[in-house]
Design an enzyme around this catalytic site. Structure first.
Site, PDB file in Angstrom:
ATOM      1  N   GLY B  77       0.824  -1.188   0.000  1.00  0.00           N
ATOM      2  CA  GLY B  77       0.000   0.000   0.000  1.00  0.00           C
ATOM      3  C   GLY B  77       0.866   1.248   0.000  1.00  0.00           C
ATOM      4  CG  HIS B  83      13.850   3.100  -0.568  1.00  0.00           C
ATOM      5  ND1 HIS B  83      13.351   2.627   0.617  1.00  0.00           N
ATOM      6  CD2 HIS B  83      12.922   2.788  -1.513  1.00  0.00           C
ATOM      7  CE1 HIS B  83      12.178   2.052   0.416  1.00  0.00           C
ATOM      8  NE2 HIS B  83      11.898   2.133  -0.880  1.00  0.00           N
ATOM      9  CB  CYS B 172       7.215  10.622   0.072  1.00  0.00           C
ATOM     10  SG  CYS B 172       8.763  10.417  -0.834  1.00  0.00           S
TER      11      CYS B 172
END
Lengths: 79, 255
Positions: B77, B83, B172
């Site tokens: 999800g 990263h 994000c």
């Protein structure tokens, strides 16, 4: 005897179907992931409740889902 | 409940982590008492969950190529996660039914853990956000999970001290502002090993494990390529986890 694939109660808010991992008519094994649903921040994989053939799909990507709803049917023989 | 197995890993290639995670989900699914926590960092990469899209990434293909950054679509999800080194990736592989958790409670517990870790760093204004945990309107931890056979995987990332500039160009979640970090909000440097310690301790407390055990990173033959923490870091972590009883949060994050 066809076996229904049911939407579990996730205790979450609105859920919708994300993706089918099996095609109509495809043979599936009990316990194999067969369809994925999406809730807020989480995916949940639903596994085949029996070995057989995915005979019917009753829900499709982006459909809103409710607990207990039948998503598809697994039959013992090819449709 | 049972003991939490904690794998403290160094930088792990994302694909390798996915392979190992799959194995761990399989093992926990078939077990009556196991729960696993993987902690690591990843080299630069953008993973995209089911709620993300390419439009959330404002780097064009040439820029991504120059930076040697790839995009990996994953079945968790949430949306995009950037990263970077300095960011902890936290993968709880927990048997939710055995822990008596449904999805919303599990997600809430994860956010609680992140908020408490951030609070231990003397950042008091952290709060739950639909995408994770935010400080002053900026995400500091991002949550995105998947569940198979009622076993959780993927999890959350926590920005400890990554370069924050690239976050301006990757959405994000958490609103218009880019992600922040513990170091930025605290305005002091921080020891990432101590953040790991607090994560382990808060995970144990919040999810009701009796204890935790640190594993050396190998449980099966196909995981032998998983890099471990360097020996010195690993030993130091073991010592501090085993010996310290923390009483004040300031002590955890001394520089």
């Amino acid at each position: 005897m066809p076996m229904p694939i049911r939407m579990p109660d996730l205790g979450a808010g609105p859920a919708r179907l994300s993706v089918w991992y099996a095609e109509h008519g495809e043979r599936v094994l009990e316990g194999e992931r067969i369809v994925e649903v999406l809730t807020e921040r989480a995916t949940f994989e639903i596994v085949a409740p029996a070995t057989g053939v995915l005979a019917e799909k009753h829900a499709f990507p982006q459909d809103r889902l409710d607990p207990g709803q039948i998503l598809g049917m697994i039959s013992e023989e090819a449709p | 409940m049972s003991t939490l197995e904690v794998y403290l890993l160094d930088h792990v290639p994302f694909e390798q982590l996915l392979t190992w995670q799959r194995r761990m989900v399989y093992e926990v699914s078939g077990s009556t008492d196991r729960a696993v926590l993987l902690l690591c960092e990843h080299e630069p990469l953008i993973s995209v969950g089911r709620e993300g899209s390419r439009a959330d990434i404002r780097f064009d293909a040439d820029e991504l190529r120059q930076r040697n950054w790839s995009i990996r679509w994953v079945n968790r999800g949430g949306g995009c996660t950037l990263h970077l080194p300095g960011q902890l990736a936290i993968y709880p592989i927990f048997p939710l039914r055995r822990l008596g958790l449904n999805l919303p409670t599990y997600l809430s517990h994860l956010r609680d853990v992140m908020r408490n870790v951030v609070a231990d760093a003397n950042i008091r204004s952290a709060s739950h956000d639909p995408s994770g945990v935010a400080v002053n309107g900026r995400l500091i931890a991002q949550v995105g999970v998947a569940v198979r056979n009622w076993v959780s995987y993927f999890g959350t990332v926590l920005n400890v001290n990554p370069d924050l500039e690239p976050f301006r160009r990757v959405d994000c979640g958490g609103g218009a502002s880019p992600m922040t970090s513990i170091e930025r909000e605290r305005r002091l440097s921080i020891n990432p090993q101590l953040v790991r310690q607090r994560i382990v301790e808060h995970m144990r407390e919040r999810f009701g494990f009796d204890d935790y055990v640190l594993r050396p990173g190998r449980t099966s033959d196909d995981s032998r390529n998983i890099p471990l923490l360097s020996r010195s870091v690993h030993r130091r972590t073991f010592e501090s986890l085993g010996a310290l009883i923390w009483s004040r949060s300031q002590e955890f994050f001394g520089t």
